[in-house]
Structure formats: C-alpha cells, structure tokens
Design a protein around this motif. Structure first.
Motif, PDB file in Angstrom:
ATOM      1  N   VAL A 165      75.929  42.123  42.458  1.00  0.00           N
ATOM      2  CA  VAL A 165      76.291  41.812  41.078  1.00  0.00           C
ATOM      3  C   VAL A 165      77.801  41.992  40.922  1.00  0.00           C
ATOM      4  N   ARG A 166      78.300  41.598  39.769  1.00  0.00           N
ATOM      5  CA  ARG A 166      79.715  41.813  39.490  1.00  0.00           C
ATOM      6  C   ARG A 166      79.995  43.294  39.273  1.00  0.00           C
ATOM      7  N   ARG A 167      81.268  43.664  39.428  1.00  0.00           N
ATOM      8  CA  ARG A 167      81.669  45.050  39.211  1.00  0.00           C
ATOM      9  C   ARG A 167      81.297  45.520  37.807  1.00  0.00           C
ATOM     10  N   GLN A 168      81.443  44.632  36.800  1.00  0.00           N
ATOM     11  CA  GLN A 168      81.136  45.028  35.426  1.00  0.00           C
ATOM     12  C   GLN A 168      79.679  45.427  35.249  1.00  0.00           C
ATOM     13  N   ALA A 169      78.803  44.866  36.067  1.00  0.00           N
ATOM     14  CA  ALA A 169      77.375  45.181  35.976  1.00  0.00           C
ATOM     15  C   ALA A 169      77.015  46.397  36.831  1.00  0.00           C
ATOM     16  N   ASN A 170      78.024  46.979  37.461  1.00  0.00           N
ATOM     17  CA  ASN A 170      77.793  48.119  38.347  1.00  0.00           C
ATOM     18  C   ASN A 170      78.625  49.326  37.898  1.00  0.00           C
ATOM     19  N   ARG A 171      78.909  49.376  36.589  1.00  0.00           N
ATOM     20  CA  ARG A 171      79.822  50.391  36.061  1.00  0.00           C
ATOM     21  C   ARG A 171      79.321  51.815  36.258  1.00  0.00           C
ATOM     22  N   ALA A 172      78.024  52.023  36.086  1.00  0.00           N
ATOM     23  CA  ALA A 172      77.491  53.382  36.190  1.00  0.00           C
ATOM     24  C   ALA A 172      77.697  53.948  37.594  1.00  0.00           C
ATOM     25  N   ALA A 173      77.357  53.157  38.603  1.00  0.00           N
ATOM     26  CA  ALA A 173      77.525  53.610  39.989  1.00  0.00           C
ATOM     27  C   ALA A 173      79.003  53.802  40.319  1.00  0.00           C
ATOM     28  N   HIS A 174      79.834  52.895  39.819  1.00  0.00           N
ATOM     29  CA  HIS A 174      81.281  52.983  40.081  1.00  0.00           C
ATOM     30  C   HIS A 174      81.862  54.263  39.472  1.00  0.00           C
ATOM     31  N   THR A 175      81.387  54.620  38.285  1.00  0.00           N
ATOM     32  CA  THR A 175      81.857  55.847  37.636  1.00  0.00           C
ATOM     33  C   THR A 175      81.395  57.076  38.402  1.00  0.00           C
ATOM     34  N   LEU A 176      80.195  57.032  38.943  1.00  0.00           N
ATOM     35  CA  LEU A 176      79.685  58.160  39.728  1.00  0.00           C
ATOM     36  C   LEU A 176      80.479  58.353  41.016  1.00  0.00           C
ATOM     37  N   VAL A 177      81.039  57.263  41.542  1.00  0.00           N
ATOM     38  CA  VAL A 177      81.906  57.373  42.723  1.00  0.00           C
ATOM     39  C   VAL A 177      83.109  58.254  42.393  1.00  0.00           C
ATOM     40  N   LYS A 178      83.685  58.054  41.221  1.00  0.00           N
ATOM     41  CA  LYS A 178      84.825  58.864  40.788  1.00  0.00           C
ATOM     42  C   LYS A 178      84.437  60.334  40.685  1.00  0.00           C
ATOM     43  N   THR A 179      83.220  60.581  40.197  1.00  0.00           N
ATOM     44  CA  THR A 179      82.722  61.955  40.106  1.00  0.00           C
ATOM     45  C   THR A 179      82.605  62.577  41.491  1.00  0.00           C
ATOM     46  N   ALA A 180      82.077  61.796  42.438  1.00  0.00           N
ATOM     47  CA  ALA A 180      81.929  62.283  43.813  1.00  0.00           C
ATOM     48  C   ALA A 180      83.281  62.648  44.413  1.00  0.00           C
ATOM     49  N   LEU A 181      84.289  61.839  44.147  1.00  0.00           N
ATOM     50  CA  LEU A 181      85.627  62.089  44.686  1.00  0.00           C
ATOM     51  C   LEU A 181      86.271  63.302  44.026  1.00  0.00           C
ATOM     52  N   GLN A 182      86.040  63.475  42.740  1.00  0.00           N
ATOM     53  CA  GLN A 182      86.628  64.602  42.013  1.00  0.00           C
ATOM     54  C   GLN A 182      86.000  65.927  42.429  1.00  0.00           C
ATOM     55  N   GLN A 183      84.682  65.941  42.609  1.00  0.00           N
ATOM     56  CA  GLN A 183      83.974  67.177  42.935  1.00  0.00           C
ATOM     57  C   GLN A 183      83.876  67.430  44.435  1.00  0.00           C
ATOM     58  N   ALA A 184      84.086  66.368  45.228  1.00  0.00           N
ATOM     59  CA  ALA A 184      84.056  66.471  46.696  1.00  0.00           C
ATOM     60  C   ALA A 184      82.804  67.178  47.199  1.00  0.00           C
ATOM     61  N   CYS A 185      81.658  66.776  46.649  1.00  0.00           N
ATOM     62  CA  CYS A 185      80.421  67.407  47.094  1.00  0.00           C
ATOM     63  C   CYS A 185      79.226  66.492  46.833  1.00  0.00           C
ATOM     64  N   PHE A 186      78.091  66.886  47.386  1.00  0.00           N
ATOM     65  CA  PHE A 186      76.840  66.152  47.232  1.00  0.00           C
ATOM     66  C   PHE A 186      76.106  66.672  45.999  1.00  0.00           C
ATOM     67  N   GLY A 187      75.433  65.773  45.277  1.00  0.00           N
ATOM     68  CA  GLY A 187      74.695  66.246  44.120  1.00  0.00           C
ATOM     69  C   GLY A 187      73.651  65.251  43.649  1.00  0.00           C
ATOM     70  N   THR A 188      72.514  65.752  43.172  1.00  0.00           N
ATOM     71  CA  THR A 188      71.453  64.933  42.589  1.00  0.00           C
ATOM     72  C   THR A 188      71.103  65.520  41.231  1.00  0.00           C
ATOM     73  N   THR A 189      70.947  64.668  40.216  1.00  0.00           N
ATOM     74  CA  THR A 189      70.608  65.165  38.887  1.00  0.00           C
ATOM     75  C   THR A 189      69.591  64.264  38.205  1.00  0.00           C
ATOM     76  N   TYR A 190      68.666  64.900  37.486  1.00  0.00           N
ATOM     77  CA  TYR A 190      67.652  64.172  36.718  1.00  0.00           C
ATOM     78  C   TYR A 190      67.995  64.165  35.230  1.00  0.00           C
ATOM     79  N   VAL A 191      69.186  64.645  34.925  1.00  0.00           N
ATOM     80  CA  VAL A 191      69.703  64.625  33.560  1.00  0.00           C
ATOM     81  C   VAL A 191      70.911  63.697  33.538  1.00  0.00           C
ATOM     82  N   THR A 192      70.972  62.794  32.574  1.00  0.00           N
ATOM     83  CA  THR A 192      72.056  61.819  32.536  1.00  0.00           C
ATOM     84  C   THR A 192      73.419  62.499  32.556  1.00  0.00           C
ATOM     85  N   PRO A 193      74.251  62.241  33.561  1.00  0.00           N
ATOM     86  CA  PRO A 193      75.601  62.819  33.595  1.00  0.00           C
ATOM     87  C   PRO A 193      76.419  62.353  32.393  1.00  0.00           C
TER      88      PRO A 193
END
Length: 210
Positions: A165-193
């Motif tokens: 899909v286009r990047r605009q339709a993948n915003r949630a995953a793209h934003t989570l990438v930024k979170t991964a880079l900022q926290q530099a760690c692995f994480g799974t959550t069942y609560v909406t970040p």
C-alpha cells in the motif's frame, strides 16, 4: 545563528514525506490497471478496514539517523478497524533498505503464525519487497533466504493475503518504527500506544475494502 544552507530537522522530515508521496503517486499512475494483482490497494491513499472475519497487519521498517540501526513496527487491527496488538523491534547493525524491509515482513509473518491467526491481510509500503515475495526467482544471498522464508510462511497459511500500500495507508506501522528507534528495544502491547491512537481512530473513518 543558523548556518546558511542548513535545513532544519523538521523541514527535512517534511521534504522526505513529500518525496515519498510523489514516488507513490508516480508509481500508481504507471501501474497497468489490466495487470492482475495480489492484495494491492496502492491506488488508495488511506488505510482500509479488512473484510469481515479478517485481521489486517501493517508492517514497516526504518533506519536511525546514523543508518547503523533500524527499527521495525507492526500493528494488527480487526474488521472494525479496532486495535488488537502491536509490536516493535530494534536491530543494532547496518543493513540495506531491502534487507530491513524483508526482515520486517518475515517477523510479521512469524508473529502472525505465533499468534495463531489465519485470516490475515499483511500490508507493507515496500513495493520491492512485495514483488520479490511474489516472484519465483531463486536467491542465494542473506536477503534471498529471508524472502524465501517469507514465501514459505505465506504458502503455509492458506487464508493469508500479502500486498503493498502507499505510505499514507501505513502510517501506524511507520510511527511504531520511530518508537522502536527511540526506545531501542523490543516490545509487544495489547493496549493502543499513545503514539498511534489518533491514527487508529482516524483510519476507522474510512470505508472497508470491497
């Protein structure tokens, strides 16, 4: 005083997003409407709810500013667009863009299998990765082995659909990438970040897939 010719970080991000948008528009215009596709909503610039009884997993990968590490983000939603679970991962080490994207897809497919989900639509904004996964070309590089592993996981899940899909339709995953880079760690959550809460809500306003 800012040195002449230096582009502020916020402007660099805006320019990068504009470049990605232009790339997507050109790719969509060049696509042959007569060519059969796998799951592909590339001409649609928004996230679409999956059909009933299906889940949708969006996945993305991105690099840190030094290009020596990359993050992976993935999020699963149901046919109502409701958040189910998300995962982030951080990899310390250089890699090619296509290698990071392929690894992200493999991690998403493995995660879906681990969760026991069957009816799932997996979406990436990497057209190159989608083409390689759907290709029958044999590979003997590390990238190729990852692609082959992705193909095997898809073959073993009969109700799984994979596309781009286009990047605009993948915003949630793209934003989570930024979170991964900022926290530099692995994480799974069942609560909406918090970082993707507004995106999840906004995406729910769009109609489901046909």
């Amino acid at each position: 005083m800012r040195e002449f010719g230096t582009i502020p970080p916020c402007l660099r991000i805006g320019l990068a997003f504009a470049k990605d948008t232009l790339r997507d528009c050109l790719a969509a215009r060049m696509a042959d409407p007569q060519t059969p596709h796998h799951h592909n909503e590339r001409t649609c610039p928004v996230w679409r709810k999956p059909m009933e009884e299906f889940f949708k997993c969006n996945v993305d990968a991105g690099f840190g500013s030094d290009k020596r590490s990359f993050g992976i983000g993935m999020v699963i939603r149901d046919s109502n667009g409701s958040f189910i679970v998300s995962r982030t991962n951080f990899h310390d080490g250089a890699a090619l863009v296509k290698e990071a994207e392929a690894l992200a897809i493999h991690e998403a497919l493995s995660w879906i299998k681990e969760l026991g989900y069957d009816k799932v639509i997996v979406e990436t904004d990497s057209k190159i990765s989608e083409d390689e996964v759907h290709s029958e070309e044999p590979y003997f590089t590390e990238f190729g082995l990852t692609i082959s592993a992705c193909r095997a996981l898809i073959r073993n899940q009969s109700s799984l659909k994979f596309g781009n899909v286009r990047r605009q339709a993948n915003r949630a995953a793209h934003t989570l990438v930024k979170t991964a880079l900022q926290q530099a760690c692995f994480g799974t959550t069942y609560v909406t970040p918090i970082s993707i809460h507004s995106i999840i809500m906004d995406d729910c306003n769009y109609p489901p897939e046909d």
